[in-house]
Design a protein around this motif. Structure first.
Motif, PDB file in Angstrom:
ATOM      1  N   LEU A 144       0.813  -1.216   0.000  1.00 44.05           N
ATOM      2  CA  LEU A 144       0.000   0.000   0.000  1.00 44.05           C
ATOM      3  C   LEU A 144       0.846   1.264   0.000  1.00 44.05           C
ATOM      4  O   LEU A 144       0.320   2.360  -0.156  1.00 44.05           O
ATOM      5  N   ILE A 145       2.152   1.122   0.205  1.00 37.21           N
ATOM      6  CA  ILE A 145       3.038   2.286   0.267  1.00 37.21           C
ATOM      7  C   ILE A 145       3.903   2.307  -0.985  1.00 37.21           C
ATOM      8  O   ILE A 145       4.568   1.336  -1.313  1.00 37.21           O
ATOM      9  N   GLU A 146       3.855   3.444  -1.692  1.00 35.16           N
ATOM     10  CA  GLU A 146       4.666   3.632  -2.899  1.00 35.16           C
ATOM     11  C   GLU A 146       5.946   4.357  -2.519  1.00 35.16           C
ATOM     12  O   GLU A 146       5.893   5.438  -1.945  1.00 35.16           O
ATOM     13  N   TRP A 147       7.061   3.767  -2.865  1.00 26.55           N
ATOM     14  CA  TRP A 147       8.367   4.376  -2.630  1.00 26.55           C
ATOM     15  C   TRP A 147       8.851   4.935  -3.958  1.00 26.55           C
ATOM     16  O   TRP A 147       9.220   4.184  -4.846  1.00 26.55           O
ATOM     17  N   HIS A 148       8.832   6.269  -4.111  1.00 27.78           N
ATOM     18  CA  HIS A 148       9.248   6.901  -5.360  1.00 27.78           C
ATOM     19  C   HIS A 148      10.751   7.158  -5.331  1.00 27.78           C
ATOM     20  O   HIS A 148      11.252   7.807  -4.424  1.00 27.78           O
ATOM     21  N   GLU A 149      11.429   6.627  -6.340  1.00 25.52           N
ATOM     22  CA  GLU A 149      12.879   6.797  -6.505  1.00 25.52           C
ATOM     23  C   GLU A 149      13.657   6.355  -5.282  1.00 25.52           C
ATOM     24  O   GLU A 149      14.551   7.050  -4.807  1.00 25.52           O
ATOM     25  N   GLY A 150      13.317   5.228  -4.759  1.00 28.32           N
ATOM     26  CA  GLY A 150      14.042   4.699  -3.615  1.00 28.32           C
ATOM     27  C   GLY A 150      13.243   3.610  -2.941  1.00 28.32           C
ATOM     28  O   GLY A 150      12.398   2.973  -3.548  1.00 28.32           O
ATOM     29  N   GLY A 151      13.517   3.416  -1.703  1.00 26.15           N
ATOM     30  CA  GLY A 151      12.836   2.413  -0.905  1.00 26.15           C
ATOM     31  C   GLY A 151      13.049   2.711   0.558  1.00 26.15           C
ATOM     32  O   GLY A 151      13.512   3.803   0.915  1.00 26.15           O
ATOM     33  N   PRO A 152      12.748   1.765   1.412  1.00 32.33           N
ATOM     34  CA  PRO A 152      12.835   2.001   2.855  1.00 32.33           C
ATOM     35  C   PRO A 152      14.233   2.338   3.369  1.00 32.33           C
ATOM     36  O   PRO A 152      14.364   2.782   4.492  1.00 32.33           O
ATOM     37  N   GLU A 153      15.256   2.146   2.543  1.00 31.60           N
ATOM     38  CA  GLU A 153      16.630   2.458   2.988  1.00 31.60           C
ATOM     39  C   GLU A 153      17.183   3.734   2.367  1.00 31.60           C
ATOM     40  O   GLU A 153      18.307   4.116   2.663  1.00 31.60           O
ATOM     41  N   VAL A 154      16.438   4.398   1.476  1.00 30.58           N
ATOM     42  CA  VAL A 154      16.962   5.551   0.747  1.00 30.58           C
ATOM     43  C   VAL A 154      16.393   6.846   1.329  1.00 30.58           C
ATOM     44  O   VAL A 154      15.195   7.109   1.210  1.00 30.58           O
ATOM     45  N   TRP A 155      17.259   7.663   1.949  1.00 35.33           N
ATOM     46  CA  TRP A 155      16.811   8.909   2.587  1.00 35.33           C
ATOM     47  C   TRP A 155      17.607  10.125   2.145  1.00 35.33           C
ATOM     48  O   TRP A 155      17.308  11.235   2.534  1.00 35.33           O
ATOM     49  N   LYS A 156      18.642   9.937   1.330  1.00 31.01           N
ATOM     50  CA  LYS A 156      19.461  11.042   0.818  1.00 31.01           C
ATOM     51  C   LYS A 156      19.657  10.854  -0.673  1.00 31.01           C
ATOM     52  O   LYS A 156      19.618   9.750  -1.183  1.00 31.01           O
ATOM     53  N   LEU A 157      19.891  11.990  -1.367  1.00 39.22           N
ATOM     54  CA  LEU A 157      20.194  11.935  -2.810  1.00 39.22           C
ATOM     55  C   LEU A 157      21.511  11.278  -3.066  1.00 39.22           C
ATOM     56  O   LEU A 157      22.405  11.246  -2.318  1.00 39.22           O
TER      57      LEU A 157
END
Length: 99
Positions: free
Chosen positions: A86-99
């Protein structure tokens, strides 16, 4: 078809998806309103929203979990959030928090 989990029932209620009349392939597909974790921002962190409503900025999976709990999605922990369809991760995922 199996009954949705209590967490899914709560999310469907929060998003209004329980009013959807379309028949969907799975219960999770019936959530026509989306929880979106947007791409990382320049200074770090990702905005989190339900449809077009921004809930806040998260800097970790824990932050996403707290934001969702603050809008009533109680009972979910970090693995639930990371694994939910139900959660869409745009340009990343649960581990991506920085560019």
């Amino acid at each position: 078809m199996a009954a949705p989990t209590p967490q899914l029932q709560r999310l469907l209620g929060l998003t209004g998806a329980d009013a959807v009349l379309d028949v969907r392939a799975t219960v999770e597909d019936a959530a026509w309103r989306r929880v979106i974790v947007y791409p990382p921002l320049e200074p770090g962190g990702c905005q989190v929203g339900i449809d077009d409503r921004i809930l806040g900025t998260a800097y970790s999976l824990h932050d996403v979990t707290v934001l969702l709990q603050n809008v009533g999605l109680t009972g979910w922990d970090e693995p639930d959030v990371a694994d939910s369809a139900l959660i869409e991760w745009h340009e990343g995922g649960p581990e991506v928090w920085k560019l």
